[in-house]
Design a protein around this motif. Sequence first.
Motif, PDB file in Angstrom:
ATOM      1  N   ALA A  86       5.174  53.987  97.666  1.00  0.00           N
ATOM      2  CA  ALA A  86       4.733  53.630  96.188  1.00  0.00           C
ATOM      3  C   ALA A  86       5.150  52.331  95.537  1.00  0.00           C
ATOM      4  O   ALA A  86       4.205  51.598  94.941  1.00  0.00           O
ATOM      5  CB  ALA A  86       5.068  54.886  95.233  1.00  0.00           C
ATOM      6  N   ALA A  87       6.521  51.813  95.977  1.00  0.00           N
ATOM      7  CA  ALA A  87       6.884  50.571  95.458  1.00  0.00           C
ATOM      8  C   ALA A  87       6.070  49.572  96.055  1.00  0.00           C
ATOM      9  O   ALA A  87       5.864  48.781  95.721  1.00  0.00           O
ATOM     10  CB  ALA A  87       8.431  50.637  95.677  1.00  0.00           C
ATOM     11  N   ALA A  88       5.938  49.697  97.456  1.00  0.00           N
ATOM     12  CA  ALA A  88       5.352  48.770  98.237  1.00  0.00           C
ATOM     13  C   ALA A  88       3.727  48.624  97.759  1.00  0.00           C
ATOM     14  O   ALA A  88       3.312  47.406  97.781  1.00  0.00           O
ATOM     15  CB  ALA A  88       5.266  48.960  99.701  1.00  0.00           C
ATOM     16  N   ARG A  89       3.296  49.595  97.268  1.00  0.00           N
ATOM     17  CA  ARG A  89       1.824  49.378  96.853  1.00  0.00           C
ATOM     18  C   ARG A  89       1.575  48.612  95.409  1.00  0.00           C
ATOM     19  O   ARG A  89       0.503  48.320  95.413  1.00  0.00           O
ATOM     20  CB  ARG A  89       1.214  50.771  96.701  1.00  0.00           C
ATOM     21  CG  ARG A  89       0.879  51.553  98.217  1.00  0.00           C
ATOM     22  CD  ARG A  89      -0.225  52.535  97.874  1.00  0.00           C
ATOM     23  NE  ARG A  89       0.383  53.691  97.299  1.00  0.00           N
ATOM     24  CZ  ARG A  89       0.876  54.722  97.392  1.00  0.00           C
ATOM     25  NH1 ARG A  89       1.120  54.716  98.985  1.00  0.00           N
ATOM     26  NH2 ARG A  89       1.438  55.658  96.737  1.00  0.00           N
TER      27      ARG A  89
ATOM     28  N   THR B  79      11.161  69.142  97.216  1.00  0.00           N
ATOM     29  CA  THR B  79      10.590  68.054  96.392  1.00  0.00           C
ATOM     30  C   THR B  79      11.210  66.705  96.154  1.00  0.00           C
ATOM     31  O   THR B  79      10.687  65.970  96.171  1.00  0.00           O
ATOM     32  CB  THR B  79      10.120  69.085  95.068  1.00  0.00           C
ATOM     33  OG1 THR B  79       9.397  69.846  95.329  1.00  0.00           O
ATOM     34  CG2 THR B  79       9.188  67.712  94.130  1.00  0.00           C
ATOM     35  N   VAL B  80      12.611  66.947  95.731  1.00  0.00           N
ATOM     36  CA  VAL B  80      13.297  65.657  95.530  1.00  0.00           C
ATOM     37  C   VAL B  80      13.521  64.750  96.798  1.00  0.00           C
ATOM     38  O   VAL B  80      13.223  63.895  96.580  1.00  0.00           O
ATOM     39  CB  VAL B  80      14.667  66.500  95.138  1.00  0.00           C
ATOM     40  CG1 VAL B  80      15.664  64.855  94.806  1.00  0.00           C
ATOM     41  CG2 VAL B  80      14.560  66.873  93.724  1.00  0.00           C
TER      42      VAL B  80
ATOM     43  N   LEU C 218       2.723  57.789  92.350  1.00  0.00           N
ATOM     44  CA  LEU C 218       3.613  58.453  93.211  1.00  0.00           C
ATOM     45  C   LEU C 218       3.369  59.769  93.500  1.00  0.00           C
ATOM     46  O   LEU C 218       3.283  60.439  94.748  1.00  0.00           O
ATOM     47  CB  LEU C 218       5.226  58.380  92.708  1.00  0.00           C
ATOM     48  CG  LEU C 218       6.204  59.028  93.381  1.00  0.00           C
ATOM     49  CD1 LEU C 218       6.476  58.482  94.626  1.00  0.00           C
ATOM     50  CD2 LEU C 218       7.564  59.253  92.244  1.00  0.00           C
ATOM     51  N   MET C 219       2.768  60.643  92.698  1.00  0.00           N
ATOM     52  CA  MET C 219       2.739  61.884  92.761  1.00  0.00           C
ATOM     53  C   MET C 219       1.593  62.562  93.641  1.00  0.00           C
ATOM     54  O   MET C 219       1.689  63.565  94.285  1.00  0.00           O
ATOM     55  CB  MET C 219       2.551  62.884  91.341  1.00  0.00           C
ATOM     56  CG  MET C 219       3.869  62.753  90.632  1.00  0.00           C
ATOM     57  SD  MET C 219       5.438  63.284  91.468  1.00  0.00           S
ATOM     58  CE  MET C 219       4.822  64.863  91.830  1.00  0.00           C
ATOM     59  N   PRO C 220       0.501  61.871  93.487  1.00  0.00           N
ATOM     60  CA  PRO C 220      -0.472  62.345  94.329  1.00  0.00           C
ATOM     61  C   PRO C 220      -0.265  62.490  96.091  1.00  0.00           C
ATOM     62  O   PRO C 220      -0.239  63.527  96.623  1.00  0.00           O
ATOM     63  CB  PRO C 220      -1.808  61.305  94.445  1.00  0.00           C
ATOM     64  CG  PRO C 220      -1.437  60.860  92.989  1.00  0.00           C
ATOM     65  CD  PRO C 220       0.046  60.727  92.875  1.00  0.00           C
TER      66      PRO C 220
ATOM     67  N   ARG D 267      12.024  60.906  97.202  1.00  0.00           N
ATOM     68  CA  ARG D 267      12.624  59.710  97.807  1.00  0.00           C
ATOM     69  C   ARG D 267      11.848  59.274  99.000  1.00  0.00           C
ATOM     70  O   ARG D 267      11.983  58.231  99.043  1.00  0.00           O
ATOM     71  CB  ARG D 267      13.941  60.457  98.049  1.00  0.00           C
ATOM     72  CG  ARG D 267      14.797  60.442  96.817  1.00  0.00           C
ATOM     73  CD  ARG D 267      16.205  61.013  96.921  1.00  0.00           C
ATOM     74  NE  ARG D 267      17.301  60.909  96.156  1.00  0.00           N
ATOM     75  CZ  ARG D 267      18.315  61.425  96.152  1.00  0.00           C
ATOM     76  NH1 ARG D 267      18.752  62.363  97.025  1.00  0.00           N
ATOM     77  NH2 ARG D 267      19.311  60.979  95.080  1.00  0.00           N
ATOM     78  N   GLU D 268      11.275  60.143  99.664  1.00  0.00           N
ATOM     79  CA  GLU D 268      10.498  59.462 100.792  1.00  0.00           C
ATOM     80  C   GLU D 268       9.392  58.757 100.566  1.00  0.00           C
ATOM     81  O   GLU D 268       9.108  57.833 101.231  1.00  0.00           O
ATOM     82  CB  GLU D 268      10.368  60.720 101.851  1.00  0.00           C
ATOM     83  CG  GLU D 268      11.372  61.402 102.609  1.00  0.00           C
ATOM     84  CD  GLU D 268      11.042  62.498 103.188  1.00  0.00           C
ATOM     85  OE1 GLU D 268       9.747  63.005 103.256  1.00  0.00           O
ATOM     86  OE2 GLU D 268      11.781  63.393 103.832  1.00  0.00           O
TER      87      GLU D 268
END
Length: 305
Positions: A299-302, A288-289, A106-108, A293-294
């Motif tokens: 990330a979930a799709a990947r 950042t929050v 997620l973070m990258p 969320r955006e």
Amino acid sequence: MLDLQRLRALHAVSVHGTVGAAAAALGYTPSAVSQQIAKLERETRTTLLEREGRGVRLTDEARQLAVTAQELMAIVERAETDLEQRRGVPAGRLTVAAFPSAARGLMPGVLADLGRRHPALDARLTEIDPHLSVDLVAKGAVDLAVVHDWDIAPLPAPSGVEQAVIGDDLCDLLVPEGHPFAGRESVRREELGGERWICQPPGRVCHDWLLRTLRSAGHEPEVVHQADENPTLVALVGAGLGVALIPRLGRGPLPSEVVEVPLDPMPVRRLYALWRTGAARRPAIAQTVRTLREFWPRAAARTTR
């Protein structure tokens, strides 16, 4: 006059436990942190660190000074928050802690997007286990943390810490090809008895969750292999050495010798962003929050095949 940066170095050692860990959190070298504390000892004419085996321990005077340092850092944070809020633009340094699979999956994208859209914001990531990062937020050692909990193992936020939900990460049963569960549409938790399990070491959230889940279904798990990294767990499953319950976030594509089987009901871990109440007005925190969320749906799709 005590130097705030030197106090910050002492506070980091008190929070992280070692000079090396404090240096990693601050983005310095261990030598630089040691030098800062040595200067602070000369300024205060007080011994702050004492050798203990291969490491160091804080003296009683150092522990009291670290408490004062935390109070001063909170005052500085309020001042910086006021200035940043007046400008209305995310700016300054933002230290972020995230657990390993979020740091990878997620973070990258989040950090890259923040850098493009807000060049005045210097966001810096540290990979830390959720149980540890909650305390680091509360103590002011990091500004924001990405953490998770499980449906049967909630992670409480201490007083003075706010949170926002990022999204839900699903977890699947991974088995070697040829396993009796391979090809099944789903497996009930009651069917998991007698399996040889591969999981993270004790003390990790995923390990504790596995034990609670299986015991609640009437099974005492036999853990035969333990590893920190999810890719290692997947490789062990692929070698036919056992089965594992692994979340989808940051897991990456599965090799052909590993089969993903849904559990019924499917385990879920929920991701949160945590920050101190005093920093809630800071535009860097709010942005950042929003960005977390955006990016979560991507990330979930990947994580799906």
